[in-house]
Design a protein around this motif. Structure first.
Motif, PDB file in Angstrom:
ATOM      1  N   GLY A 168     -14.432 -54.483 -59.744  1.00 23.41           N
ATOM      2  CA  GLY A 168     -15.615 -55.834 -58.935  1.00 23.41           C
ATOM      3  C   GLY A 168     -15.201 -56.886 -58.679  1.00 23.41           C
ATOM      4  N   GLU A 169     -16.574 -58.260 -58.521  1.00 23.01           N
ATOM      5  CA  GLU A 169     -15.967 -59.321 -58.728  1.00 23.01           C
ATOM      6  C   GLU A 169     -15.869 -60.219 -59.864  1.00 23.01           C
ATOM      7  N   TRP A 170     -15.629 -61.142 -60.028  1.00 21.71           N
ATOM      8  CA  TRP A 170     -15.279 -61.784 -61.406  1.00 21.71           C
ATOM      9  C   TRP A 170     -15.109 -60.921 -62.800  1.00 21.71           C
ATOM     10  N   VAL A 171     -14.370 -60.489 -62.702  1.00 15.77           N
ATOM     11  CA  VAL A 171     -13.979 -59.299 -63.605  1.00 15.77           C
ATOM     12  C   VAL A 171     -12.767 -59.003 -64.560  1.00 15.77           C
ATOM     13  N   VAL A 172     -12.299 -59.338 -65.947  1.00 19.06           N
ATOM     14  CA  VAL A 172     -11.158 -59.112 -66.133  1.00 19.06           C
ATOM     15  C   VAL A 172     -11.014 -57.660 -65.823  1.00 19.06           C
ATOM     16  N   VAL A 173      -9.446 -57.539 -66.000  1.00 21.35           N
ATOM     17  CA  VAL A 173      -9.109 -55.951 -66.831  1.00 21.35           C
ATOM     18  C   VAL A 173      -7.871 -56.487 -68.001  1.00 21.35           C
ATOM     19  N   TYR A 174      -7.778 -56.416 -68.746  1.00 17.13           N
ATOM     20  CA  TYR A 174      -7.190 -56.879 -69.579  1.00 17.13           C
ATOM     21  C   TYR A 174      -6.364 -55.895 -71.369  1.00 17.13           C
ATOM     22  N   GLY A 175      -5.419 -55.675 -71.574  1.00 18.44           N
ATOM     23  CA  GLY A 175      -4.736 -55.354 -73.106  1.00 18.44           C
ATOM     24  C   GLY A 175      -3.513 -54.182 -72.265  1.00 18.44           C
ATOM     25  N   SER A 176      -3.602 -52.929 -72.370  1.00 17.97           N
ATOM     26  CA  SER A 176      -2.945 -52.121 -72.288  1.00 17.97           C
ATOM     27  C   SER A 176      -3.034 -51.358 -71.149  1.00 17.97           C
ATOM     28  N   GLY A 177      -1.576 -50.977 -70.568  1.00 19.03           N
ATOM     29  CA  GLY A 177      -2.029 -49.784 -69.550  1.00 19.03           C
ATOM     30  C   GLY A 177      -3.849 -49.858 -68.715  1.00 19.03           C
ATOM     31  N   PRO A 178      -4.358 -48.751 -68.821  1.00 24.52           N
ATOM     32  CA  PRO A 178      -5.815 -49.044 -68.370  1.00 24.52           C
ATOM     33  C   PRO A 178      -6.204 -50.184 -68.574  1.00 24.52           C
ATOM     34  N   GLY A 179      -6.996 -50.328 -69.782  1.00 26.76           N
ATOM     35  CA  GLY A 179      -7.150 -51.717 -69.864  1.00 26.76           C
ATOM     36  C   GLY A 179      -8.221 -51.455 -70.429  1.00 26.76           C
ATOM     37  N   MET A 180      -9.351 -52.555 -70.613  1.00 34.73           N
ATOM     38  CA  MET A 180     -10.789 -52.782 -70.964  1.00 34.73           C
ATOM     39  C   MET A 180     -11.377 -53.803 -70.085  1.00 34.73           C
ATOM     40  N   ARG A 181     -12.012 -53.996 -69.679  1.00 31.50           N
ATOM     41  CA  ARG A 181     -12.556 -54.512 -68.395  1.00 31.50           C
ATOM     42  C   ARG A 181     -14.416 -55.555 -69.180  1.00 31.50           C
ATOM     43  N   ARG A 182     -14.320 -56.331 -68.772  1.00 25.43           N
ATOM     44  CA  ARG A 182     -15.231 -57.126 -68.396  1.00 25.43           C
ATOM     45  C   ARG A 182     -15.755 -58.608 -67.838  1.00 25.43           C
ATOM     46  N   LYS A 183     -16.812 -59.200 -67.316  1.00 24.68           N
ATOM     47  CA  LYS A 183     -17.101 -60.219 -66.619  1.00 24.68           C
ATOM     48  C   LYS A 183     -16.783 -61.424 -67.220  1.00 24.68           C
ATOM     49  N   ARG A 184     -16.345 -62.164 -65.887  1.00 23.91           N
ATOM     50  CA  ARG A 184     -15.993 -63.920 -66.600  1.00 23.91           C
ATOM     51  C   ARG A 184     -17.754 -64.315 -66.268  1.00 23.91           C
ATOM     52  N   ALA A 185     -17.566 -65.041 -67.142  1.00 21.44           N
ATOM     53  CA  ALA A 185     -18.741 -66.247 -67.175  1.00 21.44           C
ATOM     54  C   ALA A 185     -18.335 -66.969 -65.221  1.00 21.44           C
ATOM     55  N   ARG A 186     -19.675 -67.617 -64.771  1.00 21.82           N
ATOM     56  CA  ARG A 186     -19.754 -67.590 -63.132  1.00 21.82           C
ATOM     57  C   ARG A 186     -21.335 -68.108 -63.678  1.00 21.82           C
TER      58      ARG A 186
END
Length: 242
Positions: A168-186
């Motif tokens: 999604g818009e403003w989402v960060v994918v982080y970590g290894s492999g598929p990773g985890m996701r969180r929303k960026r502040a906006r």
């Protein structure tokens, strides 16, 4: 600012006459393209205005067109598309094939679309059928698998893999492999790219009324604009004065 002109028919693509075909290339005159970028395929590759393509980037347009928007940065050794296979080099029958022979069914096109102000990191991979929306960031060694949709201002961190689906818009994918996701502040109302560009051109600050949650992102876009200008000067050989 001096810019490297779009590649001509003599532009190196690391392929010989007996090797994979060169992809038809249409690049804006303001684009900066390193001399040893690889363009292969049977579909067209389009490069937008003020986009910078680093050395040893590879564009494989064997399964569909590749469209790169304005103001993008494609970093060194990034791969856009997929290398050719025995079935992807041509979708038409051989000239020696008789009319009575069966003809192959036309293959479905998998277009790659990278919108404006997108940054693709070093050694990252963007597979066919991917759509990356404006101002997104794909960091080094990330892999975006077939058919994935990366939203505006999203960020896929280094070494992460997006295995299809959407981010999604403003989402960060982080970590290894598929990773985890969180929303960026906006903030609710972003500043348009035109306002950011005007502020940069005039070397002035962003409007005082700019929403606080969006200021950081707009500042990042302004820094990227400066980075593109510097990269353009670095990739283009200095012009000798007579």
């Amino acid at each position: 600012m001096a810019t490297l002109k779009p590649p001509t028919n003599t532009h190196r693509s690391s392929s010989s006459s007996s090797g994979p075909p060169k992809a038809p290339l249409k690049a804006d005159p303001t684009a900066t393209i390193a001399d040893n970028v690889v363009f292969q395929g049977i579909y067209p590759v389009t490069i937008g205005a003020n986009t910078v393509i680093h050395p040893r980037a590879k564009f494989y347009a064997f399964e569909g067109p590749i469209v790169i928007g304005d103001g993008c940065i494609i970093s060194e050794k990034a791969t856009i598309g997929a290398p050719p296979t025995s079935s992807s080099r041509s979708t038409s029958p051989s000239p020696s094939q008789s009319p009575t022979e069966s003809t192959p069914t036309p293959k479905k096109e998998f277009m790659i679309r990278i919108s404006y102000f997108v940054t693709i990191g070093p050694s990252s991979t963007i597979e066919p059928g991917v759509h990356i929306h404006s101002s997104a960031t794909i960091e080094a060694l990330a892999i975006i698998r077939r058919g994935a949709d990366i939203g505006s201002h999203a960020k896929v961190c280094s070494a992460c893999e997006v295995a299809g689906g959407s981010v999604g818009e403003w989402v960060v994918v982080y970590g290894s492999g598929p990773g985890m996701r969180r929303k960026r502040a906006r903030a609710a109302k972003p500043i348009s790219p035109a306002v950011v560009g005007a502020a940069l051109t005039a070397q002035t600050a962003l409007p005082a009324s700019a929403p606080a949650g969006k200021v950081i992102e707009d500042a990042r876009l302004m820094v990227l604009q400066k980075e593109r200008e510097v990269l353009g000067r670095m990739l283009v050989p200095a012009v000798r004065k007579k």
